[in-house]
Design a protein around this motif. Structure first.
Motif, PDB file in Angstrom:
ATOM      1  N   TYR A 144      67.328  92.333  11.108  1.00 23.53           N
ATOM      2  CA  TYR A 144      66.253  91.469  11.598  1.00 23.53           C
ATOM      3  C   TYR A 144      65.371  92.146  12.634  1.00 23.53           C
ATOM      4  O   TYR A 144      64.201  91.799  12.757  1.00 23.53           O
ATOM      5  CB  TYR A 144      66.824  90.161  12.149  1.00 23.53           C
ATOM      6  N   SER A 145      65.920  93.080  13.387  1.00 29.46           N
ATOM      7  CA  SER A 145      65.087  93.734  14.401  1.00 29.46           C
ATOM      8  C   SER A 145      64.250  94.869  13.817  1.00 29.46           C
ATOM      9  O   SER A 145      63.358  95.374  14.482  1.00 29.46           O
ATOM     10  CB  SER A 145      65.956  94.263  15.556  1.00 29.46           C
ATOM     11  N   THR A 146      64.522  95.263  12.594  1.00 31.46           N
ATOM     12  CA  THR A 146      63.721  96.327  11.970  1.00 31.46           C
ATOM     13  C   THR A 146      62.930  95.746  10.804  1.00 31.46           C
ATOM     14  O   THR A 146      61.812  95.298  10.975  1.00 31.46           O
ATOM     15  CB  THR A 146      64.627  97.487  11.508  1.00 31.46           C
ATOM     16  N   ILE A 147      63.533  95.702   9.655  1.00 28.14           N
ATOM     17  CA  ILE A 147      62.846  95.249   8.447  1.00 28.14           C
ATOM     18  C   ILE A 147      62.420  93.792   8.563  1.00 28.14           C
ATOM     19  O   ILE A 147      61.272  93.446   8.312  1.00 28.14           O
ATOM     20  CB  ILE A 147      63.755  95.437   7.217  1.00 28.14           C
ATOM     21  N   GLY A 148      63.336  92.921   8.949  1.00 26.69           N
ATOM     22  CA  GLY A 148      63.048  91.491   9.019  1.00 26.69           C
ATOM     23  C   GLY A 148      61.984  91.154  10.038  1.00 26.69           C
ATOM     24  O   GLY A 148      61.068  90.374   9.771  1.00 26.69           O
ATOM     25  N   TRP A 149      62.076  91.741  11.207  1.00 25.03           N
ATOM     26  CA  TRP A 149      61.091  91.459  12.254  1.00 25.03           C
ATOM     27  C   TRP A 149      59.720  91.999  11.864  1.00 25.03           C
ATOM     28  O   TRP A 149      58.708  91.338  12.071  1.00 25.03           O
ATOM     29  CB  TRP A 149      61.546  92.044  13.586  1.00 25.03           C
ATOM     30  N   THR A 150      59.699  93.165  11.293  1.00 22.59           N
ATOM     31  CA  THR A 150      58.432  93.753  10.862  1.00 22.59           C
ATOM     32  C   THR A 150      57.778  92.876   9.800  1.00 22.59           C
ATOM     33  O   THR A 150      56.566  92.619   9.853  1.00 22.59           O
ATOM     34  CB  THR A 150      58.661  95.169  10.315  1.00 22.59           C
ATOM     35  N   ALA A 151      58.555  92.399   8.843  1.00 22.17           N
ATOM     36  CA  ALA A 151      58.013  91.523   7.801  1.00 22.17           C
ATOM     37  C   ALA A 151      57.478  90.230   8.415  1.00 22.17           C
ATOM     38  O   ALA A 151      56.414  89.741   8.025  1.00 22.17           O
ATOM     39  CB  ALA A 151      59.082  91.216   6.767  1.00 22.17           C
ATOM     40  N   TRP A 152      58.192  89.673   9.377  1.00 22.98           N
ATOM     41  CA  TRP A 152      57.744  88.451  10.045  1.00 22.98           C
ATOM     42  C   TRP A 152      56.422  88.682  10.778  1.00 22.98           C
ATOM     43  O   TRP A 152      55.500  87.879  10.675  1.00 22.98           O
ATOM     44  CB  TRP A 152      58.826  87.959  10.999  1.00 22.98           C
ATOM     45  N   VAL A 153      56.332  89.764  11.519  1.00 21.06           N
ATOM     46  CA  VAL A 153      55.096  90.070  12.256  1.00 21.06           C
ATOM     47  C   VAL A 153      53.920  90.235  11.293  1.00 21.06           C
ATOM     48  O   VAL A 153      52.830  89.709  11.534  1.00 21.06           O
ATOM     49  CB  VAL A 153      55.280  91.327  13.136  1.00 21.06           C
ATOM     50  N   LEU A 154      54.134  90.954  10.201  1.00 24.96           N
ATOM     51  CA  LEU A 154      53.070  91.127   9.212  1.00 24.96           C
ATOM     52  C   LEU A 154      52.658  89.794   8.593  1.00 24.96           C
ATOM     53  O   LEU A 154      51.468  89.521   8.405  1.00 24.96           O
ATOM     54  CB  LEU A 154      53.497  92.103   8.124  1.00 24.96           C
ATOM     55  N   LEU A 155      53.629  88.950   8.285  1.00 23.12           N
ATOM     56  CA  LEU A 155      53.331  87.635   7.729  1.00 23.12           C
ATOM     57  C   LEU A 155      52.502  86.805   8.698  1.00 23.12           C
ATOM     58  O   LEU A 155      51.502  86.197   8.307  1.00 23.12           O
ATOM     59  CB  LEU A 155      54.617  86.899   7.361  1.00 23.12           C
ATOM     60  N   VAL A 156      52.899  86.797   9.967  1.00 22.80           N
ATOM     61  CA  VAL A 156      52.159  86.015  10.963  1.00 22.80           C
ATOM     62  C   VAL A 156      50.748  86.569  11.126  1.00 22.80           C
ATOM     63  O   VAL A 156      49.778  85.801  11.175  1.00 22.80           O
ATOM     64  CB  VAL A 156      52.920  85.994  12.306  1.00 22.80           C
ATOM     65  N   ARG A 157      50.598  87.862  11.191  1.00 22.46           N
ATOM     66  CA  ARG A 157      49.261  88.460  11.335  1.00 22.46           C
ATOM     67  C   ARG A 157      48.349  88.083  10.166  1.00 22.46           C
ATOM     68  O   ARG A 157      47.191  87.747  10.352  1.00 22.46           O
ATOM     69  CB  ARG A 157      49.356  89.977  11.437  1.00 22.46           C
ATOM     70  N   HIS A 158      48.903  88.144   8.948  1.00 20.16           N
ATOM     71  CA  HIS A 158      48.101  87.798   7.780  1.00 20.16           C
ATOM     72  C   HIS A 158      47.874  86.290   7.688  1.00 20.16           C
ATOM     73  O   HIS A 158      46.826  85.851   7.225  1.00 20.16           O
ATOM     74  CB  HIS A 158      48.740  88.335   6.505  1.00 20.16           C
ATOM     75  N   ALA A 159      48.831  85.502   8.123  1.00 26.04           N
ATOM     76  CA  ALA A 159      48.677  84.047   8.068  1.00 26.04           C
ATOM     77  C   ALA A 159      47.571  83.576   8.985  1.00 26.04           C
ATOM     78  O   ALA A 159      46.802  82.682   8.634  1.00 26.04           O
ATOM     79  CB  ALA A 159      49.988  83.367   8.438  1.00 26.04           C
ATOM     80  N   VAL A 160      47.491  84.169  10.150  1.00 25.39           N
ATOM     81  CA  VAL A 160      46.449  83.784  11.096  1.00 25.39           C
ATOM     82  C   VAL A 160      45.079  84.088  10.516  1.00 25.39           C
ATOM     83  O   VAL A 160      44.124  83.336  10.708  1.00 25.39           O
ATOM     84  CB  VAL A 160      46.659  84.499  12.448  1.00 25.39           C
ATOM     85  N   ALA A 161      44.965  85.165   9.771  1.00 19.11           N
ATOM     86  CA  ALA A 161      43.671  85.602   9.242  1.00 19.11           C
ATOM     87  C   ALA A 161      43.350  85.010   7.868  1.00 19.11           C
ATOM     88  O   ALA A 161      42.230  85.132   7.407  1.00 19.11           O
ATOM     89  CB  ALA A 161      43.645  87.123   9.149  1.00 19.11           C
ATOM     90  N   SER A 162      44.306  84.354   7.207  1.00 14.27           N
ATOM     91  CA  SER A 162      44.090  83.922   5.833  1.00 14.27           C
ATOM     92  C   SER A 162      44.211  82.402   5.694  1.00 14.27           C
ATOM     93  O   SER A 162      45.275  81.831   5.904  1.00 14.27           O
ATOM     94  CB  SER A 162      45.120  84.584   4.918  1.00 14.27           C
ATOM     95  N   ALA A 163      43.126  81.767   5.307  1.00 12.64           N
ATOM     96  CA  ALA A 163      43.147  80.331   5.061  1.00 12.64           C
ATOM     97  C   ALA A 163      43.996  80.010   3.830  1.00 12.64           C
ATOM     98  O   ALA A 163      44.649  78.964   3.777  1.00 12.64           O
ATOM     99  CB  ALA A 163      41.732  79.813   4.871  1.00 12.64           C
TER     100      ALA A 163
END
Length: 163
Positions: free
Chosen positions: A110-129
Motif C-alpha cells: 500500500y505504501s508503494t504500488i497501492g498508494w501511488t495508484a490512489w494518488v494517480l486516481l485522485v489526481r485524475h478524478a479531480v481533473a475529470s468530470a
C-alpha cells in the motif's frame, strides 16, 4: 530524516498492526464472554455461523498461523481470519508473530504500488468530470441495490410474503 515513502510505510504498518490486534482482542473477548455466561448470544451465534466466518475458521484450521500472515494479502477475508484467530483463542504470541510479517507486506504494497495508484486516481478524478460521473453512477447502483435488498425485494421484483 525518513522520506515520504518511509513515513507512508510506517503509517500503514502501524494501522495494520493496531487494526489486527483490535480485531483479535475484540473477538477473543466476545468468545470468552459468551463462554463465561454459558449461553448463546444470538448476535454472536449469527456471526459465528455465517458463511464468511466459517470460511475464516476453515482457513485458520487448515493453514494455521500462516493464514494470519497471508490474510493480509487477500481482499475480503482479512478481518474474518483475524477475528477467527481471536475467537479460537490462538495464543497471542503466535498470533503477533504471524501478524507482523503479513502487516509489513500489506504496508509495503500500500505504501508503494497501492498508494501511488490512489494518488494517480485522485489526481485524475479531480481533473475529470467523466470519472466523477462514473463514481456517482457506481454509488447510485450500490445505494439502489442496498435499498432493494433492505426492502426484501428479489431480482424478479417479488416481495416475500408477510409473516
Amino acid at each position: 530524516m525518513p522520506t515520504g515513502l518511509v513515513w507512508a510505510f510506517l503509517g500503514f504498518l502501524l494501522v495494520a498492526l493496531l487494526r489486527g490486534q483490535a480485531t483479535y482482542w475484540l473477538a477473543r473477548g466476545a468468545a470468552s464472554g459468551v463462554a463465561r455466561r454459558g449461553r448463546d448470544d444470538p448476535r454472536w451465534r449469527g456471526w459465528a455461523q455465517s458463511p464468511t466466518a466459517r470460511r475464516g475458521r476453515e482457513q485458520l484450521t487448515r493453514f494455521g498461523w500462516p493464514a494470519v500472515t497471508l490474510c493480509y494479502l487477500a481482499v475480503g477475508v482479512q478481518t474474518v481470519v483475524l477475528a477467527s484467530a481471536g475467537a479460537m483463542r490462538m495464543p497471542w504470541g503466535r498470533f503477533t508473530a504471524a501478524q507482523v510479517p503479513g502487516a509489513a507486506l500489506w504496508a509495503g504494497i500500500y505504501s508503494t504500488i497501492g498508494w501511488t495508484a490512489w494518488v494517480l486516481l485522485v489526481r485524475h478524478a479531480v481533473a475529470s468530470a467523466w470519472l466523477w460521473l462514473a463514481l456517482a453512477g457506481v454509488l447510485a447502483v450500490l445505494a439502489g441495490t442496498a435499498w432493494w435488498r433492505r426492502r426484501g425485494i428479489d431480482a424478479s421484483g417479488a416481495q416475500p410474503p408477510s409473516a
